[in-house]
Write a protein that holds these residues in place. Structure first.
Motif, mmCIF file in Angstrom:
data_model
loop_
_atom_site.group_PDB
_atom_site.id
_atom_site.type_symbol
_atom_site.label_atom_id
_atom_site.label_comp_id
_atom_site.label_asym_id
_atom_site.label_seq_id
_atom_site.Cartn_x
_atom_site.Cartn_y
_atom_site.Cartn_z
ATOM 1 N N GLY A 93 -7.190 21.878 -2.125
ATOM 2 C CA GLY A 93 -7.568 21.774 -3.164
ATOM 3 C C GLY A 93 -7.167 22.118 -4.304
ATOM 4 O O GLY A 93 -7.447 22.428 -5.309
ATOM 5 N N LYS A 94 -5.704 21.392 -4.768
ATOM 6 C CA LYS A 94 -5.458 21.211 -5.107
ATOM 7 C C LYS A 94 -4.194 20.333 -6.128
ATOM 8 O O LYS A 94 -3.531 20.386 -7.367
ATOM 9 C CB LYS A 94 -3.136 22.069 -4.629
ATOM 10 C CG LYS A 94 -3.441 23.250 -4.490
ATOM 11 C CD LYS A 94 -4.104 24.420 -5.572
ATOM 12 C CE LYS A 94 -3.796 25.875 -4.766
ATOM 13 N NZ LYS A 94 -5.046 27.042 -6.187
ATOM 14 N N ARG A 111 -7.389 13.230 -6.376
ATOM 15 C CA ARG A 111 -7.830 13.727 -5.772
ATOM 16 C C ARG A 111 -8.827 12.286 -5.405
ATOM 17 O O ARG A 111 -8.817 12.063 -3.615
ATOM 18 C CB ARG A 111 -8.718 14.668 -5.779
ATOM 19 C CG ARG A 111 -9.663 15.057 -4.326
ATOM 20 C CD ARG A 111 -10.650 16.290 -5.122
ATOM 21 N NE ARG A 111 -11.623 16.787 -3.692
ATOM 22 C CZ ARG A 111 -11.022 17.530 -3.318
ATOM 23 N NH1 ARG A 111 -10.133 17.930 -2.694
ATOM 24 N NH2 ARG A 111 -12.212 17.415 -2.476
ATOM 25 N N GLY A 112 -9.415 11.358 -6.375
ATOM 26 C CA GLY A 112 -9.935 10.916 -6.049
ATOM 27 C C GLY A 112 -9.368 9.422 -5.065
ATOM 28 O O GLY A 112 -10.148 8.991 -4.789
ATOM 29 N N VAL A 152 0.946 -1.320 0.024
ATOM 30 C CA VAL A 152 0.198 -0.021 0.288
ATOM 31 C C VAL A 152 0.854 1.148 -0.186
ATOM 32 O O VAL A 152 2.001 1.074 1.252
ATOM 33 C CB VAL A 152 -0.754 0.029 1.050
ATOM 34 C CG1 VAL A 152 -2.573 1.231 1.571
ATOM 35 C CG2 VAL A 152 -2.137 -1.358 1.499
ATOM 36 N N ILE A 153 0.956 2.072 -1.169
ATOM 37 C CA ILE A 153 1.723 3.557 -0.995
ATOM 38 C C ILE A 153 0.915 4.339 -0.041
ATOM 39 O O ILE A 153 -1.020 5.051 -0.438
ATOM 40 C CB ILE A 153 1.819 3.781 -2.792
ATOM 41 C CG1 ILE A 153 2.508 2.592 -3.198
ATOM 42 C CG2 ILE A 153 2.490 5.239 -2.721
ATOM 43 C CD1 ILE A 153 2.661 3.212 -4.613
ATOM 44 N N HIS A 154 1.141 4.944 0.942
ATOM 45 C CA HIS A 154 0.268 5.842 1.507
ATOM 46 C C HIS A 154 0.561 7.650 1.044
ATOM 47 O O HIS A 154 1.855 8.094 0.921
ATOM 48 C CB HIS A 154 1.054 6.629 3.632
ATOM 49 C CG HIS A 154 0.608 4.555 4.000
ATOM 50 N ND1 HIS A 154 -0.699 4.481 4.142
ATOM 51 C CD2 HIS A 154 1.287 4.009 4.194
ATOM 52 C CE1 HIS A 154 -0.684 3.245 4.482
ATOM 53 N NE2 HIS A 154 0.592 2.784 4.671
ATOM 54 N N PRO A 155 -0.221 8.318 0.772
ATOM 55 C CA PRO A 155 -0.267 9.618 -0.164
ATOM 56 C C PRO A 155 -0.055 11.354 -0.015
ATOM 57 O O PRO A 155 -0.748 11.884 0.816
ATOM 58 C CB PRO A 155 -1.794 9.304 -0.649
ATOM 59 C CG PRO A 155 -2.066 9.104 -0.058
ATOM 60 C CD PRO A 155 -1.686 8.156 0.660
ATOM 61 N N LEU A 156 1.360 10.421 1.797
ATOM 62 C CA LEU A 156 0.669 11.641 2.822
ATOM 63 C C LEU A 156 1.328 12.806 1.851
ATOM 64 O O LEU A 156 1.553 13.660 2.760
ATOM 65 C CB LEU A 156 2.302 11.317 3.505
ATOM 66 C CG LEU A 156 1.879 9.841 4.913
ATOM 67 C CD1 LEU A 156 3.044 9.257 5.124
ATOM 68 C CD2 LEU A 156 0.810 10.035 5.744
ATOM 69 N N ASP A 157 2.587 12.880 0.180
ATOM 70 C CA ASP A 157 2.905 13.846 0.568
ATOM 71 C C ASP A 157 1.423 14.818 -0.643
ATOM 72 O O ASP A 157 1.723 15.829 -0.384
ATOM 73 C CB ASP A 157 3.891 13.409 -0.701
ATOM 74 C CG ASP A 157 5.182 13.300 0.414
ATOM 75 O OD1 ASP A 157 5.162 13.316 1.652
ATOM 76 O OD2 ASP A 157 6.176 12.540 -0.266
ATOM 77 N N ASP A 158 0.708 14.270 -0.691
ATOM 78 C CA ASP A 158 -0.029 14.347 -1.295
ATOM 79 C C ASP A 158 -1.576 15.403 -0.439
ATOM 80 O O ASP A 158 -2.048 16.198 -0.911
ATOM 81 C CB ASP A 158 -1.034 13.643 -2.117
ATOM 82 C CG ASP A 158 -0.926 14.071 -3.539
ATOM 83 O OD1 ASP A 158 0.116 14.439 -4.027
ATOM 84 O OD2 ASP A 158 -0.707 12.577 -4.307
ATOM 85 N N LEU A 173 -7.664 7.738 2.237
ATOM 86 C CA LEU A 173 -8.456 8.174 3.650
ATOM 87 C C LEU A 173 -9.839 7.024 4.040
ATOM 88 O O LEU A 173 -9.460 6.776 5.445
ATOM 89 C CB LEU A 173 -8.808 9.168 2.799
ATOM 90 C CG LEU A 173 -7.426 10.323 2.893
ATOM 91 C CD1 LEU A 173 -8.101 11.991 3.082
ATOM 92 C CD2 LEU A 173 -6.224 10.780 4.497
ATOM 93 N N ALA A 174 -10.432 6.217 3.484
ATOM 94 C CA ALA A 174 -11.788 5.734 3.648
ATOM 95 C C ALA A 174 -11.054 4.549 4.344
ATOM 96 O O ALA A 174 -11.985 3.858 5.229
ATOM 97 C CB ALA A 174 -12.049 5.610 1.909
#
Lengths: 185, 153
Positions: B14-15, B21-22, B1-7, B28-29
């Motif tokens: 909202g960038k 974003r999806g 699993v890759i955690h999107p911490l940097d995003d 996160l869900a």
């Protein structure tokens, strides 16, 4: 790019219209003092820095090209100037302790509780800013305290948008950790 | 699993593009650690928005700035625009004009006075011509007429 009325003023100034420069000065004086204050946390010094920025704008008027938004160009000059100031101050600063002349942010009269919390928040943010590497610091100030877009910040810092995104994220993580540690977030 | 911490900051700002974003929202869900991290960042951003405003520029800010700006201009630039320079230049020009006017009016009268003085003092009117005061035909005619009246050649 949408028409930039500030750029038109700058072009008028390049053409010799001194009143155009005065309008730009009046329009951005408050923003520049506030921006510089984020770096030095001292009202008198912030005003001196902001004045230096406008002197540079005045002296560099022939170098301005309208393909850049005036605001971006102005903040680029201000960022470079403030970062230079921070570098110089870091060299001059005593190794321990916080400079006594740092002042508090002005605002509408807060309640005692708000004042306490505001002061604590202010101290925490100040401590974070001092610790941040200079480019992160500039990106953080421009984004979190000045509300500029990632695109504008990339132009100002001469970076790519992904690089700016990374700078802002790392600085925000540092700030969040510090605020959580102080019970402020 | 890759955690999107940097995003996560860009997500909160909202960038992110809709696709990324999806992906972040889907992650996160199902990832409590990332959700907690994201909530911590959101609280920090909310706190930062409550920071007191920086100080307004002082009343002297603009005046001091324009004084600095003026001091940086070259001397000839300052001369060209300062009101007192123009006032002084006007005064000098006026004085010169008055002086020239006075000179123009006074010079012939001085010559006449000098000539009259010498005419009274000197018996030999020919000497008058040697004084350098007789410089024009009119003066010479006067001398000649006086000589004639005196019966001199």
């Amino acid at each position: 790019m949408a028409p930039d009325p500030d750029a038109e003023l700058m072009l008028a100034f390049q053409g010799g219209d001194a009143s155009a420069f005065r309008k730009l000065f009046e329009r951005y004086a408050r923003a520049m003092v506030a921006f510089c204050h984020h770096f030095v946390r001292n009202a008198a010094r912030a005003e001196e820095l902001a004045q230096d920025v406008f002197l540079k704008v005045h002296a560099s008027r022939d170098r301005y090209r309208p393909d850049a938004r005036f605001k971006t160009w102005l903040y680029r000059i201000a960022s470079n100037h403030c970062l230079n100031e921070v570098r110089g101050a870091a060299l001059r600063r005593p190794p321990e302790g916080e400079p006594a002349e740092l002042d508090r942010l002005a605002g509408s009269a807060p309640t005692p509780e708000q004042a306490l919390e505001g002061a604590a928040l202010e101290r925490a943010v100040r401590a974070v800013l001092v610790r941040l590497p200079e480019k992160q610091r500039a990106a953080f100030v421009l984004c979190r305290l000045e509300g500029l877009s990632y695109e504008e910040i990339a132009d100002i810092l001469g970076s790519t948008i992904p690089a700016v995104k990374s700078l802002i994220h790392r600085a925000t993580v540092t700030a969040a950790e510090a605020l959580q540690k102080e019970g402020l977030a | 699993v890759i955690h999107p911490l940097d995003d996560l900051s860009a997500y909160l700002d909202g960038k992110l593009d809709p696709s990324t974003r999806g992906e972040v929202e889907a992650h996160l869900a199902q990832c409590e650690a990332c959700r907690s991290e994201c909530q911590g960042l959101a609280r920090a951003l909310a706190a930062l928005r409550t920071l007191p405003r920086p100080p307004e520029p002082s009343p002297a800010f603009a005046r001091t700035f324009f004084q600095k700006l003026e001091a940086q201009r070259p001397w000839y630039g300052r001369l060209a625009t300062s009101w007192w320079t123009w006032t002084a230049a006007g005064a000098v020009a006026a004085a010169l004009a008055v002086g020239i006017h006075f000179d123009v009016l006074q010079l012939p009268r001085s010559r006449e006075a000098e000539l009259a003085e010498h005419l009274e003092m000197l018996e030999d009117y020919e000497l008058v011509a040697s004084l350098g005061s007789v410089e024009n035909a009119e003066d010479a005619a006067v001398v000649a007429q006086l000589n004639e009246l005196e019966g001199r050649p």
